[in-house]
Enzyme design. Structure first.
Site, PDB file in Angstrom:
ATOM      1  N   TRP A  70      -7.543 -13.195 -22.703  1.00 23.66           N
ATOM      2  CA  TRP A  70      -6.741 -12.788 -23.658  1.00 23.66           C
ATOM      3  C   TRP A  70      -5.296 -12.584 -23.310  1.00 23.66           C
ATOM      4  CZ3 TRP A  70      -4.031  -8.384 -24.865  1.00 23.66           C
ATOM      5  CH2 TRP A  70      -3.577  -8.284 -25.959  1.00 23.66           C
ATOM      6  N   HIS A  71      -5.139 -11.908 -22.169  1.00 29.48           N
ATOM      7  CA  HIS A  71      -3.882 -11.610 -21.480  1.00 29.48           C
ATOM      8  C   HIS A  71      -2.934 -12.473 -21.226  1.00 29.48           C
ATOM      9  CE1 HIS A  71      -6.020  -7.646 -21.170  1.00 29.48           C
ATOM     10  NE2 HIS A  71      -4.828  -6.954 -21.171  1.00 29.48           N
ATOM     11  N   GLY A  72      -3.635 -13.816 -20.956  1.00 29.29           N
ATOM     12  CA  GLY A  72      -2.591 -14.827 -20.579  1.00 29.29           C
ATOM     13  C   GLY A  72      -3.473 -16.053 -20.283  1.00 29.29           C
ATOM     14  N   PHE A 117       2.074 -11.297 -24.127  1.00 26.59           N
ATOM     15  CA  PHE A 117       0.772 -11.704 -24.297  1.00 26.59           C
ATOM     16  C   PHE A 117       0.622 -11.844 -25.868  1.00 26.59           C
ATOM     17  CE2 PHE A 117       0.326  -8.658 -20.568  1.00 26.59           C
ATOM     18  CZ  PHE A 117       0.506  -9.612 -19.560  1.00 26.59           C
TER      19      PHE A 117
END
Lengths: 94, 477
Positions: free
Chosen positions: B325-327, B477
């Site tokens: 999800w962060h990247g 993000f």
């Protein structure tokens, strides 16, 4: 949804914290006036860094008299003192 | 439009004035908030406004459908379609390039070569946040945990509400929608708490995070080979403090700004590095994301029920996806995997009676020596995971970790740098309700004193911070 809205209203009443709108608005006005006066030199410096064009001209025209008034009242000293302090402590400024 | 800028200050003054002037006329007020939120988002790139409008339309239609349709099968189809739409938008804009490049690399490794279409897709700011908010809304309506919004206007305002639009916190519909529907209370604006949070956020971002980034973290992570082990260690500590100060600053300012508009958001951080276990760390770090992952991923997967293998699988999947999800990079997956392993390890140790037992199993709280040892281990393992999070790639991460073998003299351990690191670490004391006496004290002061004190502290913060405004880390993000 109704129960949620009720919970939030109850929470607001329970907390009962804060102040009314007129007081907050007056605080905000005082804050803006003080902040502009105390940081006028910084605002002018930021305006001078803008790319040449109408936006820069407007910003410079707006900040110049405020910076002059701030310097006259020595209101810019506080920020300058802290800028010098942080620069001497760790060369954090460019 | 970044929070600590003059442009945002002017924008906020306009929003504040207009919002309270229109507070009595609920529809106009919501319309005004929505327009302001779109201006805020469009300031970055107006073309992506269509994306958030589309997201609002699709999810509102899905929620209305879910509230009207009674058949389980049809409801499930609507939910699946809405989730696929949200994941499709997120997948295309955020992960398309990542998946294509990963597929290409895999095919190349097994000796197959093919040309895959590679588009240069721009990542819209805040897409991970507003798609997750939209998904939580539709799932909550499906589960009947929340009622659908009364109108498209209300839902669009919820989804685009500018304080939390680009970097969270991820506010649930059941928290924000009733506040939007109920209108504002002019009698109790928690200005003391709002100004304290905004000042704390500005201090953490402008003074601590920016300074650590410029003087310590960026030099160490950009060229680790130029630094010896002690400096690299300080750089890793620095990044741990920087990312906390940067992200919690954004959350604090967002919560403070929303409070001035009469809206309450839940807290997003609560002194995470004071945690003595990984479990506690995740109850305190990015709370809105960790609770989202718990409620919409971990528990639906089965949660902590069932055989040990199933629990481990659920935990690892949750953290791998949380990392992703962060990247769209494998290093974020590695970061998530590390935290998954940490939690699994902690679970196993707790079972055999080592470490901090969960109060749920009736365990005794360890003494201060035990807690101290646990804190040192937990904090350093978290710092290790940040290395993969911050490094440009795996090679850089391994290079940086390899520098710990070179224990020469340190050059970065100066009093200002270490002092700033400690100040940033201590700033966690500002989280939660620890500052409540200050909020109440400010609320009791006259408007002149309140405004004056806040202006003076702001000036000190601006004077202490480095020149220029760096974007928030979580914007990417």
């Amino acid at each position: 949804m109704d129960s949620n809205a009720q919970n939030i209203e109850e929470e607001r009443v329970q907390i009962n914290a804060g102040r009314d709108l007129s007081c907050v608005t007056r605080s905000l006005i005082v804050f803006v006036l003080f902040s502009v006066l105390l940081n006028a030199s910084g605002l002018q410096r930021s305006a001078s860094l803008l790319p040449f064009g109408p936006r820069r001209r407007i910003c410079m025209a707006l900040t110049r008299p405020v910076a002059a008034a701030s310097a006259h009242l020595h209101a810019d000293r506080l920020r300058l003192w802290f800028e010098r302090f942080s620069a001497s402590e760790g060369q954090y400024h460019d | 439009m970044l929070f600590p800028t003059t442009v945002f200050a002017v924008f906020f003054l306009c929003v504040f004035s207009g919002s309270w002037l229109l507070a009595e006329r609920k529809t106009l007020w919501k319309c005004y908030l929505l327009i302001c939120s779109y201006v805020f988002y469009g300031w970055w790139d107006w073309r992506f406004l269509s994306l958030i409008v589309l997201c609002s339309l699709v999810n509102h239609a899905a929620a209305i459908g879910l509230s009207r349709v009674m058949r389980t099968r049809s409801r499930r189809s609507i939910l699946t379609a809405a989730i696929l739409c949200n994941l499709g938008v997120l997948g295309f804009f955020k992960y398309y390039k990542f998946f294509v490049l990963s597929a290409y690399a895999t095919l190349h490794q097994v000796g197959l070569s093919c040309s895959l279409p590679l588009l240069d897709v721009v990542l819209p700011v805040g897409i991970s946040f507003f798609t997750f908010q939209a998904m939580s809304y539709v799932i909550d309506v499906y589960r009947k945990d929340t009622e659908p919004a009364q109108s498209l206007l209300e839902f669009s305002t919820y989804l685009a509400f500018f304080p939390q639009l680009v970097a969270g916190p991820i506010v649930r519909a059941r928290v924000l929608l009733p506040q939007l529907a109920g209108g504002l209370d002019r009698r109790h604006i928690d200005a003391g708490r709002a100004s304290s949070l905004i000042l704390a956020g500005l201090f953490k971002k402008t003074v601590v995070a920016n300074t650590l980034s410029q003087c310590l973290v960026d030099p160490v992570f950009e060229d680790p080979s130029a630094f010896a082990g002690p400096d690299v260690l300080l750089g890793v500590y620095g990044y741990a403090v920087q990312i906390y100060c940067d992200f919690s600053a954004y959350s604090d300012i967002a919560i403070g700004v929303a409070l001035l508009l009469g809206i309450r958001f839940p807290a997003n951080f609560n002194a995470p590095y004071f945690a003595c276990s990984f479990r506690t760390f995740w109850q305190r770090w990015h709370i809105s994301l960790s609770t989202w992952l718990r409620d919409y991923l971990y528990i639906p997967l089965g949660g902590s029920r069932g055989a040990s293998f199933r629990v481990s699988r659920n935990l690892m999947l949750t953290f791998l996806l949380g990392g992703l999800w962060h990247g769209a990079q494998w290093r974020f997956v590695a970061w998530g995997a590390l935290h998954g392993f940490y939690l699994l390890g902690e679970r196993m140790l707790t079972r055999v009676g080592v470490g901090a037992p969960s109060p749920r199993v009736g365990g005794r709280r360890p003494g201060w020596v035990g807690r101290g040892i646990a804190w040192v281990i937990v904090f350093h393992l978290i710092c290790l995971s940040w290395v993969f999070f911050r490094a440009e790639n795996f090679a850089d991460a391994w290079l940086l970790l390899g520098r710990f073998g070179d224990w020469k003299s340190a050059t970065l351990w100066t009093i200002p740098t270490v002092g700033m690191l400690l100040v940033g670490f201590a700033a966690q004391a500002l989280d939660g309700t620890r500052m409540a006496p200050v909020w109440n004290w400010l609320n009791r002061q006259s408007f002149l004193l309140h405004g004056g004190i806040v202006a003076i502290i702001l000036t000190i913060i601006l004077g202490l911070g480095p020149q220029g405004v760096a974007p928030f880390i979580y914007f990417q993000f």
